[in-house]
Design a protein around this motif. Structure first.
Motif, PDB file in Angstrom:
ATOM      1  N   THR A  90       0.688  -1.265   0.003  1.00  0.00           N
ATOM      2  CA  THR A  90       0.025   0.073  -0.034  1.00  0.00           C
ATOM      3  C   THR A  90       0.798   1.315   0.098  1.00  0.00           C
ATOM      4  OG1 THR A  90      -1.731  -1.173   1.245  1.00  0.00           O
ATOM      5  CG2 THR A  90      -1.839   1.259   1.185  1.00  0.00           C
ATOM      6  N   PHE A  91       1.889   1.103   0.822  1.00  0.00           N
ATOM      7  CA  PHE A  91       2.639   2.357   0.797  1.00  0.00           C
ATOM      8  C   PHE A  91       3.542   2.548  -0.586  1.00  0.00           C
ATOM      9  CE2 PHE A  91       7.306   3.920   1.129  1.00  0.00           C
ATOM     10  CZ  PHE A  91       7.194   5.374   1.350  1.00  0.00           C
ATOM     11  N   LEU A  92       3.967   1.357  -1.349  1.00  0.00           N
ATOM     12  CA  LEU A  92       4.572   1.666  -2.240  1.00  0.00           C
ATOM     13  C   LEU A  92       3.640   2.175  -3.552  1.00  0.00           C
ATOM     14  CD1 LEU A  92       7.156  -1.389  -2.501  1.00  0.00           C
ATOM     15  CD2 LEU A  92       7.659   0.887  -2.542  1.00  0.00           C
ATOM     16  N   GLU A  93       2.380   1.592  -3.513  1.00  0.00           N
ATOM     17  CA  GLU A  93       1.650   2.103  -4.609  1.00  0.00           C
ATOM     18  C   GLU A  93       1.372   3.647  -4.388  1.00  0.00           C
ATOM     19  OE1 GLU A  93      -0.812  -1.956  -5.261  1.00  0.00           O
ATOM     20  OE2 GLU A  93      -1.717  -0.522  -3.880  1.00  0.00           O
ATOM     21  N   ALA A  94       1.236   4.161  -3.015  1.00  0.00           N
ATOM     22  CA  ALA A  94       1.007   5.587  -2.828  1.00  0.00           C
ATOM     23  C   ALA A  94       1.880   6.410  -3.139  1.00  0.00           C
ATOM     24  CB  ALA A  94       0.393   5.570  -1.367  1.00  0.00           C
ATOM     25  N   PHE A  95       3.377   5.790  -2.908  1.00  0.00           N
ATOM     26  CA  PHE A  95       4.567   6.640  -3.078  1.00  0.00           C
ATOM     27  C   PHE A  95       4.572   6.940  -4.531  1.00  0.00           C
ATOM     28  CE2 PHE A  95       9.027   7.466  -3.217  1.00  0.00           C
ATOM     29  CZ  PHE A  95       9.452   8.059  -2.057  1.00  0.00           C
TER      30      PHE A  95
END
Length: 423
Positions: A90-95
């Motif tokens: 989820t973090f990588l997608e948001a980043f």
């Protein structure tokens, strides 16, 4: 403000002498909300320190707190090394979607150990691996961390001496305006690179802060950074931007190098990337530099999943709508600058210079001991500020990006009083 003497005995008898910030703020803090901290006796302090830049969104930000509480309550993974987890995805997608793609930045994301210095160590190792060279060029008054590789590219003599061994394979060059504009930018650096008799080993990379925080709030001009980027390209050196303290919106844009219009080869990010003070760091680099072998740089705590959760919440809350946070930070910065102009005009004989960008500012005094006295008096008035510079000669202002205009005015008034009362 009347401060009763707190019980500091256990800190003085059990904790190491290496402790530092607590010496300037001799109280025991108990709670913190937004831009305010409270000690055990209920005294209130306005925080212009923000965890040395790790709390850009304030203490216990309610949006981030809610996200991590919900995650923990559902028994989300807390420790994951470099395993694939829901929180990391989820973090990588948001980043990628909120930061990299809108800025046309091609970077791969590496999770080193969770500290800023570990991100720098990873960047230096990668640059040397890619180029097959040992030397790294850094700049006067730079600060890049306290582990050995990072210290080798740090300028502060006191911090370097703590290594206890020779710090090698690093070469310092003059930072922007080091010679007060009397020497052409990079004249010495490029002459050494092109002279076969200079004795300078061909560097693998150059590492730079766009604003030197610990070095005294020294602000590099956009044109200087562009010239540095062009020099690196001409001379086949990688450009590393250390954005550990100045990234995550501190100077206005999310990445501090955006204003200069450059795309560094490698970027280090930490401090406020988790948004909540949870340890986390990133090393970003162009895809063609991703030559790591699996496990070649690792660390037990590089999978701090609660930090991924708060980092994602911070990106979605403050960076999903484009430039709103950037504009707010610049506006707050103008508010700080106007106050510093007034303080300077009132104390013309004492203030040497003020400088900064966004919400990082410094005020330097002719008397090098003055900054420490101002910080001490500010604490007594209820304001937390630190000093920076090689001789702690600069008062450093680092408020949260979420601070209100009223809180900013309140703190700046206390700062003005502290300057006045230490004359």
């Amino acid at each position: 403000m009347t401060i009763t003497q707190p019980d500091l005995s256990v800190f003085e008898t059990v904790e190491s002498e290496v402790r530092s910030y607590c010496r300037g703020w001799p109280t025991v803090f108990d709670r913190a909300v937004g831009s305010r901290m409270y000690d055990e006796d209920g005294h209130e302090y306005l925080d212009f320190f923000a965890g040395a830049g790790s709390l850009n969104y304030g203490h216990n930000n309610p949006v981030l707190k809610r996200a991590v509480i919900d995650y923990l309550e559902r028994d989300g993974v807390t420790h994951g090394l470099d395993m694939s987890t829901t929180a990391k995805r989820t973090f990588l997608e948001a980043f990628q979607n909120l930061l990299l793609r809108p800025r046309d930045l091609p970077y791969k994301v590496m999770f080193p150990g969770p500290t800023g210095t570990n991100a720098v160590e990873a960047a230096l190792k990668l640059a040397r691996k890619v180029k097959g060279r040992e030397s790294i060029v850094s700049f006067t008054n730079a600060f890049h961390g306290m582990s050995l590789g990072s210290l080798a590219v740090t300028g502060n003599a006191f911090k370097r001496a703590g290594a206890g061994i020779p710090l090698v394979h690093g070469t310092p060059m003059p930072f922007d305006n080091y010679f007060d504009g009397t020497v052409e930018d990079f004249l010495w650096f490029e002459r050494l690179l092109e002279d076969q008799g200079s004795g300078l080993n061909k560097p693998a990379a150059v590492i730079v802060e766009t604003v030197q925080g610990e070095g005294g709030i020294n602000v590099a001009r956009p044109e200087w950074l562009r010239a540095l980027s062009e020099l690196c390209e001409r001379q086949d050196m990688l450009l590393i931007v250390d954005d550990i303290q100045m990234g995550c919106g501190r100077t206005g844009a999310f990445f501090s190098f955006e204003e200069a219009g450059i795309t560094p080869d490698i970027v280090t990010v930490s401090k406020s990337i988790s948004g909540y003070g949870l340890p986390m760091s990133l090393c970003l680099f162009k895809p063609e530099l991703d030559v790591w072998e699996p496990g070649e740089h690792n660390g037990t705590f590089r999978g701090n999943n609660p930090a991924f959760v708060t980092a994602t919440a911070a990106l979605e809350a403050y960076w999903a709508d484009g430039s709103a946070m950037e504009k707010q930070t610049r506006k707050r910065g103008e508010q700080v600058e106007q106050a510093l102009i007034s303080i300077t005009e009132e104390n013309l004989a004492d203030v040497k210079e003020y400088r900064g960008r966004g919400l990082v500012w410094g005020m330097e005094f002719h008397d090098k001991d003055r900054a420490g006295k101002v910080a001490k008096r500010a604490f007594e008035l209820g304001l937390l500020i630190e000093t920076s510079g090689p001789e702690s000669e600069v008062v450093k202002l680092l408020p949260a990006l979420t601070i209100t205009p009223e809180e900013l005015d309140e703190g700046l008034s206390m700062l003005a009083r502290a300057v006045r009362e230490t004359a």
